[in-house]
Design a protein around this motif. Structure first.
Motif, PDB file in Angstrom:
ATOM      1  N   ARG A   1      -7.649 -35.556 -14.941  1.00  0.00           N
ATOM      2  CA  ARG A   1      -7.059 -35.717 -13.403  1.00  0.00           C
ATOM      3  C   ARG A   1      -6.107 -36.351 -13.119  1.00  0.00           C
TER       4      ARG A   1
ATOM      5  N   GLY B   1     -21.204 -30.994 -13.263  1.00  0.00           N
ATOM      6  CA  GLY B   1     -21.193 -29.791 -14.010  1.00  0.00           C
ATOM      7  C   GLY B   1     -22.605 -29.479 -14.221  1.00  0.00           C
TER       8      GLY B   1
ATOM      9  N   ASN C   1     -13.654 -39.835 -13.674  1.00  0.00           N
ATOM     10  CA  ASN C   1     -13.059 -38.614 -13.616  1.00  0.00           C
ATOM     11  C   ASN C   1     -13.964 -37.669 -14.487  1.00  0.00           C
TER      12      ASN C   1
ATOM     13  N   ASP D   1     -17.187 -35.269 -13.777  1.00  0.00           N
ATOM     14  CA  ASP D   1     -17.001 -33.753 -14.187  1.00  0.00           C
ATOM     15  C   ASP D   1     -18.304 -33.436 -14.936  1.00  0.00           C
TER      16      ASP D   1
ATOM     17  N   ARG E   1     -12.743 -27.737 -13.809  1.00  0.00           N
ATOM     18  CA  ARG E   1     -13.716 -28.605 -14.452  1.00  0.00           C
ATOM     19  C   ARG E   1     -13.894 -28.373 -15.525  1.00  0.00           C
TER      20      ARG E   1
ATOM     21  N   ASP F   1     -20.144 -27.855  -9.455  1.00  0.00           N
ATOM     22  CA  ASP F   1     -18.688 -27.231  -9.920  1.00  0.00           C
ATOM     23  C   ASP F   1     -18.623 -25.773 -10.122  1.00  0.00           C
TER      24      ASP F   1
ATOM     25  N   ARG G   1     -15.345 -23.658  -7.943  1.00  0.00           N
ATOM     26  CA  ARG G   1     -14.688 -24.907  -7.275  1.00  0.00           C
ATOM     27  C   ARG G   1     -13.215 -23.977  -6.654  1.00  0.00           C
TER      28      ARG G   1
ATOM     29  N   GLY H   1      -8.924 -32.444 -17.226  1.00  0.00           N
ATOM     30  CA  GLY H   1     -10.020 -32.873 -16.884  1.00  0.00           C
ATOM     31  C   GLY H   1     -10.082 -34.126 -16.559  1.00  0.00           C
TER      32      GLY H   1
END
Length: 291
Positions: A12, A64, A56, A60, A77, A69, A72, A10
């Motif tokens: 990333r 979200g 990030n 998310d 995510r 998302d 995806r 998550g």
């Protein structure tokens, strides 16, 4: 509850070169003018990495809860997949913002207090990329803000906290690093055009369309190459070794111009991130050696 591996995913980690690169480039310029301060460079790196992780997690969380998302193509995510609650991901984002803020305060206290204002603007920009009632990432402005904050502010700021002087080479380096940071986002949004269109997320890629977005990616790589030449002209022609980033960038550009879509564009994100890191590392190395 999400597992540690899921939390790591998550965050990333493949986007972290976009945080390391501006610090490398800015520090290279500082070293060239005999202004290198190792602990300030380290703190700048902490700020950059923490902000990258924070944005990030913030993306998310915000995407979200909006449902963007839900379907995806790219990496998982936390909120969209249901692996973690929105509240937990929001707390993780704020924790990362806190780490960036703490390191930034030390830099401001030892350099100039007006840098606190710059830090506040950076945090607000990171949050409102996809957060708030009118996120600018949904209005086609994501690339502009990435260029400004992960290019101009990050590179010039890294140089300034060490030298406390204005350096044109830092600006040119910021353009190169910022262009490649934008290219990462462009590739990401190119992949997500179908799902973003359905979700009502009007990114620049959605506005430009598939063909226009692919052209923009190539233009950004070209701008990064020209920026190497500009830095070399302002410092030492040995900096042209930085054009070695094109080995990685050209490979990614071939995939983009070849019409790849969906999962086929995922390797472009990693290749572009590594190209940005190579740009910064090669330019910085040449500046350190010739400084």
């Amino acid at each position: 509850m999400a597992t540690p591996d899921q939390w790591l995913a998550g965050a990333r980690p493949r986007t972290l070169p976009a945080a390391v690169s501006p610090v490398l480039a800015g520090t290279g310029v500082a070293a060239y003018v005999d202004g290198f301060v190792w602990w300030k460079a380290l703190l700048a790196l902490v700020v950059a990495l923490a902000l990258q992780v924070a944005v990030n997690y913030a993306n998310d969380y915000s995407d979200g809860i909006r449902g963007t998302d839900a379907d995806r193509v790219g990496p998982m995510r936390l909120v969209g997949s249901g692996a973690a609650s929105p509240a937990a991901v929001k707390r993780a984002a704020f924790l990362a913002f806190g780490v960036a803020g703490a390191a930034g305060l030390v830099l401001a206290a030892t350099t100039a207090w007006w840098l606190v204002a710059v830090g506040v603007v950076c945090v607000l920009a990171a949050w409102y990329y996809t957060g708030g009632s009118k996120p600018y990432g949904y209005l086609g402005l994501g690339e502009v803000m990435v260029f400004v904050f992960f290019g101009l502010v990050a590179v010039v700021g890294t140089t300034y906290v060490q030298t406390e002087t204005w350096e044109w080479a830092a600006l040119y380096a910021a353009v190169g690093v910022g262009a490649l940071a934008c290219a990462i986002l462009v590739a990401n949004n190119l992949r997500d055009i179908p799902t973003d269109t359905v979700a009502g997320k009007r990114t620049l890629a959605v506005v430009l369309g598939d063909r226009g977005t692919r052209t923009l990616y190539v233009v950004l790589v070209a701008v990064a190459a020209l920026a190497v030449v500009a830095v070399a002209a302002a410092t030492s022609w040995w900096v042209l070794v930085g054009l070695g980033f094109l080995v990685l960038a050209a490979r990614a550009a071939r995939i983009v111009t070849g019409g790849a879509s969906g999962p086929g564009l995922i390797p472009v994100l990693q290749s572009t991130g590594m190209a940005e890191l190579a740009w910064a590392a090669l330019v910085a190395a040449a500046l350190v050696v010739t400084g």
